[in-house]
Motif scaffolding. Structure first.
Motif, PDB file in Angstrom:
ATOM      1  N   GLU A 154       0.841  -1.204   0.000  1.00 14.73           N
ATOM      2  CA  GLU A 154       0.000   0.000   0.000  1.00 14.73           C
ATOM      3  C   GLU A 154       0.870   1.245   0.000  1.00 14.73           C
ATOM      4  OE1 GLU A 154      -2.431   3.289   1.699  1.00 14.73           O
ATOM      5  OE2 GLU A 154      -0.525   2.470   2.389  1.00 14.73           O
ATOM      6  N   GLU A 155       1.907   1.218   0.850  1.00 14.70           N
ATOM      7  CA  GLU A 155       2.696   2.439   1.047  1.00 14.70           C
ATOM      8  C   GLU A 155       3.512   2.828  -0.181  1.00 14.70           C
ATOM      9  OE1 GLU A 155       2.177   4.395   3.290  1.00 14.70           O
ATOM     10  OE2 GLU A 155       1.605   3.382   5.151  1.00 14.70           O
ATOM     11  N   ARG A 312      -1.734  16.208  -3.713  1.00 11.56           N
ATOM     12  CA  ARG A 312      -2.964  15.544  -3.256  1.00 11.56           C
ATOM     13  C   ARG A 312      -4.114  16.532  -3.170  1.00 11.56           C
ATOM     14  NH1 ARG A 312      -1.664  11.062   1.310  1.00 11.56           N
ATOM     15  NH2 ARG A 312       0.444  10.560   0.636  1.00 11.56           N
ATOM     16  N   GLY A 381      -3.923   8.445   1.561  1.00  9.38           N
ATOM     17  CA  GLY A 381      -4.431   7.508   0.561  1.00  9.38           C
ATOM     18  C   GLY A 381      -4.748   6.179   1.220  1.00  9.38           C
ATOM     19  N   HIS A 406       3.011   7.955  10.091  1.00  8.46           N
ATOM     20  CA  HIS A 406       4.232   7.733   9.305  1.00  8.46           C
ATOM     21  C   HIS A 406       5.430   8.098  10.177  1.00  8.46           C
ATOM     22  CE1 HIS A 406       2.422   7.650   4.960  1.00  8.46           C
ATOM     23  NE2 HIS A 406       1.979   6.682   5.748  1.00  8.46           N
TER      24      HIS A 406
HETATM   25  O1  HGY Z   1       0.667   7.932   1.745  1.00  7.19           O
HETATM   26  C1  HGY Z   1      -0.474   7.718   2.155  1.00  7.19           C
HETATM   27  O2  HGY Z   1      -1.347   8.544   2.197  1.00  7.19           O
HETATM   28  C2  HGY Z   1      -0.823   6.388   2.704  1.00  7.19           C
HETATM   29  O3  HGY Z   1      -0.542   6.347   4.047  1.00  7.19           O
HETATM   30  N1  HGY Z   1      -0.229   5.337   2.003  1.00  7.19           N
END
Ligand code: HGY
Ligand code: MN
Ligand code: MN
Length: 437
Positions: A154-155, A312, A381, A406
């Motif tokens: 995902e990341e 974004r 995301g 994060h």
């Molecule tokens: O980057 C983002 O928004 C998600 O955490 N992958």
């Protein structure tokens, strides 16, 4: 006891002796075992653990592979039939009463950013397994088949969910991921088959709905003391690699007015990205998160810079408008500094609204659990945005303390996670019984 701690495993291990699986009233009393989720979260955080207290479990690393093995074991304990699709997504299935019905899906991811935390993705993945386990332990069989899914990578750019929804392009398989492996080799490494990706693909209408529980990653819920966020839409995200070509030369003998300094041009570009992103009202964001200067010596003028650009917003047109402005700025910087800019689009995640009917069921579930709610956008995301191409989606947020994510300092309270998992459980049950699904 804290008002919201009431729901730790009320019926978690109750078994079927007194429980009538057909009674909707009894179903409304079901609760997940919150302690079990907390225990599983701390066990998962051993894989890729770093000294700062978080994890570096980037997709396709050895830690990622071990974490996935652990999660598959939990799925089996929850009596799910576990398999990998050809994209390397982990799918745990539980049969429904009616095999002709499309699956109700829920899940998240367990890969992390480098030096990430122990909650992003993990909360939704492990809570989804817990929901399945709670249903199994209480002998509740839904009408729809259930599929718990843990998406891969995902990341790194929503690779698992984009393969699942058919958006992943063949040419992207050659991109080098954070692990150092190409996407193609990474998929092989985790047990997928990149030559047969089409088999992982599902079409619009193939799923009944998709739900994702996630930490908010912002500070709205925590600062406003709200239990549950109901997501109205997920931002679109675009990534580019930007190469800046200058000329490497001697740092001592090249006069200041004769330089083609790619790093200086890069510095001006970073400022231009920030100025552009803040030049119009709204919640749009623009980031340069990675930069490399070559050849990288104190006494050489940098002849080449490679950096990333990310934009974004909830509105794809706005992202495009900002991008064009940034291209204009880059043209001016290039001219003034005698350098050349080259933009290569490397990842696109389209913005996605959630489904209004699913949102209502999330609100209803939270209300029945006596939890406070707020409708809010997602600035991060999520795999849910690709799943929105296949069917109705909903997202449930729980508070992130201080809005930190994060980061190894990412933290969500066990009671908030338990609340989120219970909202997930009851939204699954409501969806299963909704006439429109
Ligand atoms: O980057 C983002 O928004 C998600 O955490 N992958
Ligand atoms: Mn993340
Ligand atoms: Mn995430």
């Amino acid at each position: 006891m804290h008002r919201r701690e009431f729901n730790l495993g009320l019926l978690g291990a109750a078994g079927a002796t007194f429980f009538d699986p057909l009674s909707l009233r009894s179903q409304s009393e079901l609760r997940v075992n919150g302690k079990r989720i907390t225990d599983h979260l701390s066990a998962l955080s051993e894989f890729g653990k770093n000294p700062q207290g978080g994890v570096s479990r980037v997709a396709y690393s050895e830690a990622d592979r071990q974490g996935r093995e652990y999660a598959m074991g939990l799925m089996r304990e929850a009596r799910l039939d576990v398999r990998l699709d050809t994209a390397g997504n982990i799918i745990g299935r539980r049969a429904g009463k009616d095999a002709r019905r499309r699956p109700l899906m829920f899940g998240s991811h367990i890969d992390s950013v480098p030096e990430g935390g122990n909650y992003d993705g993990d909360v939704g993945s492990l809570s989804s397994i817990e929901v399945a386990r709670t249903l199994a332990e209480n002998n509740v069989t839904t009408r729809h088949p259930l599929e718990v899914i843990i998406f891969q990578n995902e990341e790194g750019g929503l690779y698992g969910s984009r393969a699942f929804s058919g958006e992943l392009q063949e040419k992207e398989l050659d991109i080098v991921s954070t692990s150092g492996k190409t996407i193609r080799d990474g998929i092989k490494f985790i047990g997928g088959d990149p030559a047969r990706l089409a088999e992982a693909r599902r079409k619009r209408g193939d799923i009944a709905a998709y739900l994702e529980l996630h930490i908010e990653q912002g500070n709205i819920l925590h600062s406003e003391k709200i239990d549950i966020g109901v997501v109205e839409g997920i931002v679109g995200i675009k990534w580019w690699d930007v190469d800046i070509e200058g000329f490497s030369n001697h740092a001592g003998t090249t006069p200041m007015n004769q330089r083609q300094d790619a790093l200086l041009a890069g510095a001006k570009f970073i400022q231009a990205v920030n100025a552009t992103a803040t030049s119009v009202p709204g919640r749009q964001v623009g980031t340069v998160g990675r930069i490399r200067a070559l050849p990288g010596a104190p006494n050489v003028i940098p002849g080449k810079v490679v950096l990333s650009l990310e934009l974004r917003d909830l509105d794809a047109d706005k992202i495009e408008m900002l991008y064009q402005k940034i291209r204009d700025e880059a043209r001016q910087i290039a001219e003034a500094s005698n350098t050349k800019f080259d933009f290569k689009e490397i990842n696109v995640n389209t913005p996605a609204p959630t489904d209004e009917r699913v949102r209502k069921l999330i609100f209803d579930s939270a209300k029945e659990l006596m939890l406070t709610t707020k409708l809010m956008p997602s600035g991060a995301g999520h795999d849910a945005q690709d799943m929105a191409r296949l069917g109705p989606v909903g997202m449930i947020f729980v508070p992130s303390i201080g809005g930190i994510s994060h980061s190894p300092k990412e933290f969500s309270r066990p009671e908030d996670i338990t609340n989120g998992a219970n909202v997930l459980l009851h939204t699954v049950l409501k969806l299963d019984n909704a006439g429109w699904v």
